[in-house]
Design an enzyme around this catalytic site. Structure first.
Site, PDB file in Angstrom:
ATOM      1  N   ASP A  29       6.404  -7.845   6.149  1.00 47.93           N
ATOM      2  CA  ASP A  29       6.772  -7.087   7.347  1.00 47.93           C
ATOM      3  C   ASP A  29       5.696  -7.182   8.430  1.00 47.93           C
ATOM      4  OD1 ASP A  29       4.921  -5.596   5.934  1.00 47.93           O
ATOM      5  OD2 ASP A  29       6.257  -3.929   5.511  1.00 47.93           O
TER       6      ASP A  29
ATOM      7  N   ASN B   4       7.300   8.006   1.247  1.00 47.29           N
ATOM      8  CA  ASN B   4       8.691   8.456   1.430  1.00 47.29           C
ATOM      9  C   ASN B   4       9.662   7.506   0.718  1.00 47.29           C
ATOM     10  OD1 ASN B   4       8.687   6.198   3.076  1.00 47.29           O
ATOM     11  ND2 ASN B   4       9.917   7.136   4.688  1.00 47.29           N
TER      12      ASN B   4
ATOM     13  N   HIS C  85       9.666   4.091   0.969  1.00 53.17           N
ATOM     14  CA  HIS C  85      10.012   2.795   1.582  1.00 53.17           C
ATOM     15  C   HIS C  85       9.420   1.616   0.814  1.00 53.17           C
ATOM     16  CE1 HIS C  85       6.350   3.306   4.412  1.00 53.17           C
ATOM     17  NE2 HIS C  85       6.097   2.237   3.720  1.00 53.17           N
TER      18      HIS C  85
ATOM     19  N   GLU D 285      13.302   1.643   5.036  1.00 49.65           N
ATOM     20  CA  GLU D 285      13.187   3.096   4.915  1.00 49.65           C
ATOM     21  C   GLU D 285      14.333   3.654   4.071  1.00 49.65           C
ATOM     22  OE1 GLU D 285      10.589   4.482   5.809  1.00 49.65           O
ATOM     23  OE2 GLU D 285       9.877   3.930   7.804  1.00 49.65           O
TER      24      GLU D 285
HETATM   25  C1  GLP Z   1       3.086   0.041   4.654  1.00 53.90           C
HETATM   26  C2  GLP Z   1       3.759  -1.257   4.289  1.00 53.90           C
HETATM   27  C3  GLP Z   1       4.424  -1.179   2.949  1.00 53.90           C
HETATM   28  C4  GLP Z   1       3.485  -0.588   1.925  1.00 53.90           C
HETATM   29  C5  GLP Z   1       3.104   0.782   2.346  1.00 53.90           C
HETATM   30  C6  GLP Z   1       2.228   1.505   1.332  1.00 53.90           C
HETATM   31  O1  GLP Z   1       3.952   0.970   5.199  1.00 53.90           O
HETATM   32  N1  GLP Z   1       4.725  -1.651   5.252  1.00 53.90           N
HETATM   33  O2  GLP Z   1       4.811  -2.493   2.546  1.00 53.90           O
HETATM   34  O3  GLP Z   1       4.108  -0.554   0.670  1.00 53.90           O
HETATM   35  O4  GLP Z   1       2.409   0.609   3.564  1.00 53.90           O
HETATM   36  O5  GLP Z   1       0.958   1.635   1.841  1.00 53.90           O
HETATM   37  P1  GLP Z   1      -0.314   2.242   1.139  1.00 53.90           P
HETATM   38  O6  GLP Z   1      -0.646   1.317   0.031  1.00 53.90           O
HETATM   39  O7  GLP Z   1      -1.334   2.242   2.225  1.00 53.90           O
HETATM   40  O8  GLP Z   1       0.060   3.590   0.683  1.00 53.90           O
END
Ligand code: GLP
Length: 231
Positions: free
Chosen positions: A63, A131, A133, A138
């Protein structure tokens, strides 16, 4: 699904890096799938520590934020260039949705096409948002979704505000591979660390629904979950 319960985050990160290397090296000609976020930081450091030399010439990012200045240090392209490409001295091509050739509606279709031509991905790293995702799919995302532009949930913007100067600086939209796109990878490696993620993980596993994007991947034939949480 194979579940690996690590005794702590350090052990989870080490197991994740080892599993990633093994799966990537088993199919050296296939592209690999990279993720971003705090959970991935330790994994990329561990890949370096373990001396990983990617043999593939192609890596696909899950992404990217929409609307950042080109070259912004907050972009996922910059993050992966720093933490994966340059750190490992890798000279392959990083494919990032929404950037360069992959900009605009036709660019996103091109990314899907390139994934089909070069794929399937040997191993796709995945994190989980608090949340629920997956990438930027989402809650409520179609399980059959492909790569597209999405609006970010307020909870996602607020979680990710820690990486930006302020909440207002966090983009409202992003490009993301879809749930169907992600499920085409040969192997999915989901890493979920910390108490903060437990409710989302447990909801997806015990009450899968359209509100839990992970549910789209639970029937995948090669999904490994590595977590430091007792389920
Ligand atoms: C971002 C990414 C996701 C990832 C998420 C979790 O939102 N787009 O792909 O899974 O972060 O992040 P963290 O590991 O910082 O909690």
């Amino acid at each position: 699904m194979r579940v690996i319960n690590a005794k702590n985050a350090d052990e989870a990160v080490k197991l994740a890096a080892e599993t990633f290397i093994e799966a990537a090296d088993a199919r050296p000609d296939a592209p690999i799938g990279l993720a971003t976020g705090g959970t991935m930081d330790g994994i990329y450091l561990k890949l370096k520590e373990l001396g990983f030399r990617p043999k593939t010439q192609h890596a696909f990012a899950l992404d990217e934020y929409e609307g950042l200045e080109p070259g912004s240090e907050n972009s996922y392209a910059a993050e992966l260039t720093d933490k994966f490409v340059e750190r490992l001295g890798w000279t392959g091509t990083l494919h990032v949705p929404g950037t360069g050739h992959y900009s605009g509606e036709t660019g996103l279709e091109l990314l899907e096409q390139r994934l089909t031509e070069l794929g399937p991905i040997s191993v796709q790293l995945l994190g989980l948002g608090s949340n629920g995702h997956i990438a930027f799919n989402e809650p409520g995302s179609e399980f059959a979704s492909t790569t597209r532009l999405v609006e970010l949930h307020p909870a996602t913007r607020s979680d990710n505000a820690r990486f930006f100067p302020s909440l207002e600086d966090v983009p409202t939209h992003a490009y993301t591979q879809g749930l169907a796109t992600i499920s085409r990878s040969s192997c999915l490696l989901l890493v979920v660390l910390g108490e903060r993620k437990r409710p989302a993980l447990s909801q997806a596993l015990t009450a899968p629904s359209p509100q839990t994007p992970l549910a789209a991947l639970l029937d995948h034939e090669n999904l490994t979950l590595i977590t430091d949480q007792v389920l």
